[in-house]
Design an enzyme around this catalytic site. Structure first.
Site, PDB file in Angstrom:
ATOM      1  N   GLU B 127       0.869  -1.185   0.000  1.00  0.00           N
ATOM      2  CA  GLU B 127       0.000   0.000   0.000  1.00  0.00           C
ATOM      3  C   GLU B 127       0.904   1.234   0.000  1.00  0.00           C
ATOM      4  OE1 GLU B 127      -2.575  -0.173   3.388  1.00  0.00           O
ATOM      5  OE2 GLU B 127      -3.431  -2.112   2.796  1.00  0.00           O
ATOM      6  N   GLY B 131       5.190  -0.734   2.576  1.00  0.00           N
ATOM      7  CA  GLY B 131       5.990  -1.448   1.580  1.00  0.00           C
ATOM      8  C   GLY B 131       6.765  -2.540   2.276  1.00  0.00           C
ATOM      9  N   SER B 132       8.012  -2.225   2.631  1.00  0.00           N
ATOM     10  CA  SER B 132       8.814  -3.211   3.365  1.00  0.00           C
ATOM     11  C   SER B 132       8.152  -3.576   4.694  1.00  0.00           C
ATOM     12  CB  SER B 132      10.206  -2.638   3.633  1.00  0.00           C
ATOM     13  OG  SER B 132      10.844  -2.349   2.421  1.00  0.00           O
ATOM     14  N   ASP B 240       8.049 -16.846   0.983  1.00  0.00           N
ATOM     15  CA  ASP B 240       9.131 -17.841   0.940  1.00  0.00           C
ATOM     16  C   ASP B 240       9.130 -18.551  -0.410  1.00  0.00           C
ATOM     17  OD1 ASP B 240      10.417 -17.525   3.308  1.00  0.00           O
ATOM     18  OD2 ASP B 240       9.307 -19.084   4.384  1.00  0.00           O
ATOM     19  N   GLU B 363       8.981  -8.296  -3.841  1.00  0.00           N
ATOM     20  CA  GLU B 363       8.919  -9.463  -2.945  1.00  0.00           C
ATOM     21  C   GLU B 363      10.036  -9.386  -1.895  1.00  0.00           C
ATOM     22  OE1 GLU B 363       7.703 -13.212  -4.391  1.00  0.00           O
ATOM     23  OE2 GLU B 363       6.408 -12.352  -5.930  1.00  0.00           O
TER      24      GLU B 363
END
Ligand SMILES: Cc1cc2nc3c(=O)[nH]c(=O)nc-3n(C[C@H](O)[C@H](O)[C@H](O)COP(=O)(O)OP(=O)(O)OC[C@H]3O[C@@H](n4cnc5c(N)ncnc54)[C@H](O)[C@@H]3O)c2cc1C
Lengths: 276, 379
Positions: B127, B131-132, B240, B363
């Site tokens: 959003e 982020g992170s 993952d 990602e």
């Protein structure tokens, strides 16, 4: 040489509901990945591109008439990858003809090995080959094998027009003509692509291939062949030298305004017989 | 690498490579320049099973393993990274969480269409203010009888412009902090579901990365994955798996850059010899090849661990960090080998350079990956 009674055209039996349907054998070759002259490092073998149409046609026919497609390939153990690749297109059985004694067979010795295996697999209805191989472009093996089996061979077949009772009707393209042949079975043919969309093997088919299908292996003794008949000793052709060849290029610049240049280009290509 | 592959993996590779080189490669430049999502290719990919690689066969998938998955993503990304991105996100962060955390009803409802590529999936976490730090999301889903009322402003949604099924991270309990985050499956067409403009990105231009806004969207409660509050757990598990995909995407880009670099170095003549004869170029080729191989090995190891049902989180993070940084470096060297032509759109390396850059960001950024790895080592 096969005796006629050894070979029965199973289409006929199938029509009366008695037998197991069509029995097609497809000979395929594992070629080293990459272009001609690529190093044969005993790995990265892939299915000869020109064998795909033969497998596709065999699969179409057995879908229509029932039956089995058996793949046969002569090559080292690593050639299995090509067999698996071919099996993922649908064939139910595969035999790898592998023996150190087969090494360095020329097309004649290869045809010896293949025909011995095909005799062992008889009876069959149709024997398919690709038209050529992408790594050594001779186109010999199909005709030679058929000759050794004493069965008819038709090259460049692009369509199976009809398959019934004891006859097969096929069409081949040659020199701008379409020829139609009728043969009594069993018969052999080199199958070319009929211009339909090239099929890729999907993951579903690959997954099916590895679901319990395995590859049978035959060596020279399984085939009843003597060492002098095969490999280097059995090969009448010897490669004396192998050198890369560069074809001469001629370059001509066509100048002038675009429309005129295009016209000249079209004329030049047409005169050279490169376009119709 | 071949040493580690089974016969089956090799066949997967040769068949996907044939497809990618013949069907995707020829259009890779055009779809990048026109920012076009090539439906004609995506449809074929669906038929071949590339959009349901690891989904079980009963649910319409190909039922393959993680190693097959990364082989496929690498090959597709080598031809066009933006299409590799589509497949990676669809398979790993959209389909996978539904498979791993969904119930039988949800499996039947969503998986077959996704696995066959009849519908495209997306993953909506990021959003404007999160982020992170994923736990900072502000999207809400408030229970109202047998529905949730969802309000969300999701940005940078890969596949966003074409996605039918969105794995959406929301707050079901706004007061509960990270434990109040849940995942709900939102479907395009639901009233209040609005797709924004395509982002004008530097790379990955053939992928319709968009924002997606949900305004008072009424979503059936049965679309909630697992239980309320499980959101971060689902997110981490999905990432993952996703990381292995992005890592193999990066390897694909790097491989393409390496091969183009080698080809050009052999062809380009300067100082009367192919530039490949100059030692500086040889050094670059050697470094590129070595780095690509080591990145690929790490990606394979992570995938293999996953297939062996062993912990692979740290290895996946290491592989993603290594592969994405490798892709950037190798693409940079490939541009250098091409000289001025490398900076022109006439050659592919310029695109690899742009495409490679994002693999260090999405990602999970490289910085976040270092955090994850360090935590794994130090804890
Ligand atoms: C093409 C593209 C596709 C994307 N697809 C998706 C998608 O499908 N779904 C989705 O949810 N998101 C997607 N994203 C979003 C992407 O995952 C985020 O951009 C990424 O997670 C980083 O978040 P941010 O951009 O807000 O950067 P920030 O989090 O603001 O980071 C800015 C910088 O600060 C650093 N930083 C932040 N926190 C720390 C810390 N604690 N320690 C050290 N450094 C820190 C970061 O590493 C970075 O260098 C996509 C983005 C792009 C560009």
């Amino acid at each position: 040489m096969l005796e006629p009674e050894e070979i029965l055209l199973h289409v006929q039996k199938n029509k009366y509901g008695k037998d197991m349907g069509l029995n097609i054998i497809v000979c395929i070759k594992a070629v080293a990945e990459g272009t001609w002259g690529a190093k044969n490092t005993d790995k990265n073998f892939t299915l000869n591109l020109f064998d795909r149409p033969a497998i596709e046609m065999a699969m179409e026919l057995t879908k229509k008439y029932d039956g089995t497609v058996t793949l046969v390939s002569m090559g080292p153990e690593s050639a299995c990858s090509a067999l698996y690749e071919a099996m993922s297109m649908g064939p139910q059985k595969a035999v790898l003809l592998s023996d150190p004694l087969f090494r360095e067979s020329d097309t004649y010795a290869t045809a010896k090995v293949l025909s011995a295996a095909i005799k062992k697999l008889a009876p069959f209805d149709l024997l398919f080959f690709g038209t050529r191989s992408s790594d050594s472009d001779t186109g010999h093996v199909g005709p030679q094998t058929s000759q050794m089996l004493s069965i008819p061979y038709i090259s460049n077949v692009h369509e199976m027009v009809d398959l019934g009772m004891d006859k097969a009707t096929v069409e081949r393209r040659a020199d701008g003509f379409v020829e139609r042949f009728q043969i009594t079975g069993p018969g052999a043919m080199g199958v070319v692509h009929d211009g339909t969309e090239y099929g890729y093997t999907g993951l579903y088919e690959i997954e099916n291939t590895f679901d319990g299908k395995s590859i049978q292996r035959w060596d020279h003794s399984d085939l009843g062949l003597e060492p002098h008949e095969i490999g280097l000793p059995g090969s009448p052709t010897k490669i004396v030298a192998l050198n890369p060849h560069k074809s001469k290029k001629q370059c001509r610049f066509i100048t002038g305004d675009v429309a005129q240049a295009a016209e000249t280009l079209a004329q030049t290509l047409s005169q050279a017989g490169l376009v119709d | 690498m071949d040493t580690f592959l089974t016969e089956k993996h090799r066949i997967v590779r040769s068949s996907v490579r044939a497809f990618a080189q013949r069907e995707i490669m020829p259009i890779s430049r055009e779809i990048d320049e026109d920012r076009r999502f090539p439906w004609e290719v995506i449809e074929k990919m669906g038929k071949l099973g590339y959009l349901g690689i690891q989904a079980p066969r009963e649910l319409g998938g190909a039922g393959m393993d993680a190693v097959s998955y990364i082989i496929i993503i690498e090959e597709i990304s080598r031809a066009a990274a933006a299409i590799g991105l589509c497949a990676s996100v669809h398979n790993s962060v959209a389909l996978y969480p539904i498979l791993a955390f969904g119930n039988a009803l949800q499996h039947d409802k969503f998986v077959p269409d996704l696995a066959k590529g009849k519908k495209i999936g997306a993953f909506c976490l990021t959003e404007p203010n999160a982020g992170s730090d994923a736990s900072a999301i502000e999207a809400t889903a408030i229970k109202d009888g047998d529905h949730y009322i969802v309000n969300a402003n999701k940005v940078f949604v890969t596949n966003g412009g074409v996605a039918d099924i969105c794995v959406m991270f929301v707050r079901t309990d706004p007061a509960a902090g990270p434990r109040g985050i849940s995942v709900i499956v939102a479907e395009k067409g639901t009233p209040g579901f609005v797709v924004g403009e395509k982002e004008n990105l530097s790379g990955m231009r053939a992928n319709p990365v968009c924002s997606i806004r949900l305004s008072d969207c009424k979503i059936p409660a049965e679309n909630l994955l697992a239980k309320e509050g499980m959101g971060l757990k689902i997110g981490l598990a999905a990432l993952d798996t996703g990381r292995i995909g992005i890592a193999s995407q990066a390897v694909g880009i790097a491989q393409a850059a390496l091969l183009d670099g080698i080809k050009y170095a052999k062809e380009r003549i300067q100082f009367k010899v192919p530039i490949a004869r100059h030692q500086s170029i040889q050094n670059m080729i050697a470094d590129m090849a070595t780095q690509v191989e080591s990145a690929r090995l790490m990606v394979y190891r992570a995938a293999l661990l996953k297939d062996q049902k062993k912990p692979f989180s740290k290895e996946a993070a290491m592989a993603k960090l290594m592969a994405s940084e490798t892709a950037s470096r190798v693409a940079d060297m490939a541009v250098q080998i091409h000289g001025g032509y490398g900076y022109s759109k006439a050659y592919g390396v310029e695109r690899y350079y742009r495409d490679a850059r994002i693999t260090r960001i999405y990602e999970g950024t490289s910085e976040v990956h270092r955090m994850v790895i360090a935590r794994n080592i130090l804890d």
